[in-house]
Design an enzyme around this catalytic site. Structure first.
Site, mmCIF file in Angstrom:
data_model
loop_
_atom_site.group_PDB
_atom_site.id
_atom_site.type_symbol
_atom_site.label_atom_id
_atom_site.label_comp_id
_atom_site.label_asym_id
_atom_site.label_seq_id
_atom_site.Cartn_x
_atom_site.Cartn_y
_atom_site.Cartn_z
ATOM 1 N N SER A 1 0.804 -1.232 0.000
ATOM 2 C CA SER A 1 0.000 0.000 0.000
ATOM 3 C C SER A 1 0.836 1.281 0.000
ATOM 4 O O SER A 1 0.307 2.361 0.272
ATOM 5 C CB SER A 1 -0.921 -0.001 1.220
ATOM 6 O OG SER A 1 -0.161 -0.085 2.421
ATOM 7 N N GLU A 2 2.114 1.170 -0.309
ATOM 8 C CA GLU A 2 3.005 2.332 -0.202
ATOM 9 C C GLU A 2 2.483 3.561 -0.949
ATOM 10 O O GLU A 2 2.549 4.684 -0.443
ATOM 11 C CB GLU A 2 4.404 1.966 -0.704
ATOM 12 C CG GLU A 2 5.268 1.204 0.297
ATOM 13 C CD GLU A 2 4.973 -0.289 0.339
ATOM 14 O OE1 GLU A 2 5.743 -1.016 0.982
ATOM 15 O OE2 GLU A 2 3.961 -0.736 -0.237
ATOM 16 N N VAL A 3 1.994 3.355 -2.182
ATOM 17 C CA VAL A 3 1.556 4.524 -2.959
ATOM 18 C C VAL A 3 0.373 5.209 -2.299
ATOM 19 O O VAL A 3 0.195 6.429 -2.432
ATOM 20 C CB VAL A 3 1.216 4.149 -4.416
ATOM 21 C CG1 VAL A 3 2.460 3.691 -5.159
ATOM 22 C CG2 VAL A 3 0.102 3.111 -4.495
ATOM 23 N N VAL B 1 -0.024 5.551 0.885
ATOM 24 C CA VAL B 1 0.550 6.375 1.953
ATOM 25 C C VAL B 1 1.237 7.602 1.358
ATOM 26 O O VAL B 1 1.270 8.673 1.970
ATOM 27 C CB VAL B 1 1.541 5.551 2.795
ATOM 28 C CG1 VAL B 1 2.169 6.391 3.912
ATOM 29 C CG2 VAL B 1 0.846 4.322 3.380
ATOM 30 N N GLY B 2 1.777 7.442 0.141
ATOM 31 C CA GLY B 2 2.452 8.552 -0.527
ATOM 32 C C GLY B 2 3.957 8.457 -0.484
ATOM 33 O O GLY B 2 4.653 9.476 -0.504
#
Length: 246
Positions: free
Chosen positions: A126-128, A130-131
């Site tokens: 889910s990194e993207v 979070v930004g």
């Protein structure tokens, strides 16, 4: 933070750090050291799981917000070293995903040869959402695990369960009962393969991904800068606050 117990010829490594086994610099370093010691001692098959109800919910974002640039400058190399150590472990590795395996937790699981998951556990990179960008080692682990599904998994940033996780290359099998026992049995079966043949085949399969990891210093320098940037820090802080309201 790392517990290791023998189950016959299989070593079971359990992440035990806080409520959700969040990854901070200290846990990552201890994990990297533990994997190195197991390798050098000639330990064979390995199962990795999480204590409590989570496998690992990813990076400890509170530490990122509190520590700022000084902390992220240490965190990115620590993440890369831990992921590479798991990815390159010469013996069979099986992840017993007993609960949430999110972001860095997902990457750590996907660095294992085989991945078993409980029916209700969630997994996703889910990194993207979070930004934050991926260190090269993390991205290459996910590319290797997910194959032609990697772009959807990484750019979508979704979490998956069960059969959907299997379809996207994140896991191999759903296990409803005695997850760790099933993982130990699978690791023991793989451990019965002649070690030199297993190791050499694994090295050949992973060589292109490993080469990209080791050539990624320039990219990781940019990743480190982005993690420490003021705008990124604000996004992470906002994300942490949003989690508290759920």
């Amino acid at each position: 933070m790392i517990e290791i117990e023998a189950a016959g010829a299989v070593q079971v490594l359990t992440l035990s750090s806080g409520r959700v086994n969040a990854q901070d610099v200290e846990l990552l370093k201890e994990l990297t050291d533990a994997l190195g010691e197991l390798q050098h001692s000639g330990a064979g098959a390995l199962v990795i799981t999480g204590a409590g109800r989570a496998f690992s919910a990813g990076v400890d974002l509170n530490r990122v917000v509190d520590g700022g640039t000084d902390y992220t400058d240490r965190l990115i190399p620590a993440l890369s070293e831990a992921f590479e150590a798991m990815f390159c472990y010469p013996g069979p590795t099986v992840a017993a995903i007993n609960g949430a395996a999110i972001a860095g937790g997902c990457v750590l699981a996907c660095a294992c040869d085989r991945r078993l998951i409980s029916p209700e556990a969630q997994i996703g990179a889910s990194e993207v959402r979070v930004g934050v960008p991926f260190p090269v080692a993390a991205l290459e682990v996910m590319r290797y695990a997910c194959g032609d599904r990697a772009e959807d998994v990484l750019l979508g940033g979704r979490v998956y369960r069960g059969d959907e996780a299997i379809a996207n290359g994140l896991v191999h099998r759903v296990v409803a009962d005695d997850l760790v026992g099933a993982a130990v049995a699978e690791a023991a079966d793989l451990g019965g393969i002649p070690a030199d043949a297993y190791r050499h085949t694994k090295v050949q399969l992973r060589a292109p991904a490993l080469a990209r990891m080791r050539e990624g210093a320039l990219v990781d320098s940019e990743v480190t800068q982005l993690w420490g940037a003021e705008e990124t820090q604000r996004r992470i802080a906002a994300y942490v606050e949003s989690l508290k309201r759920r």
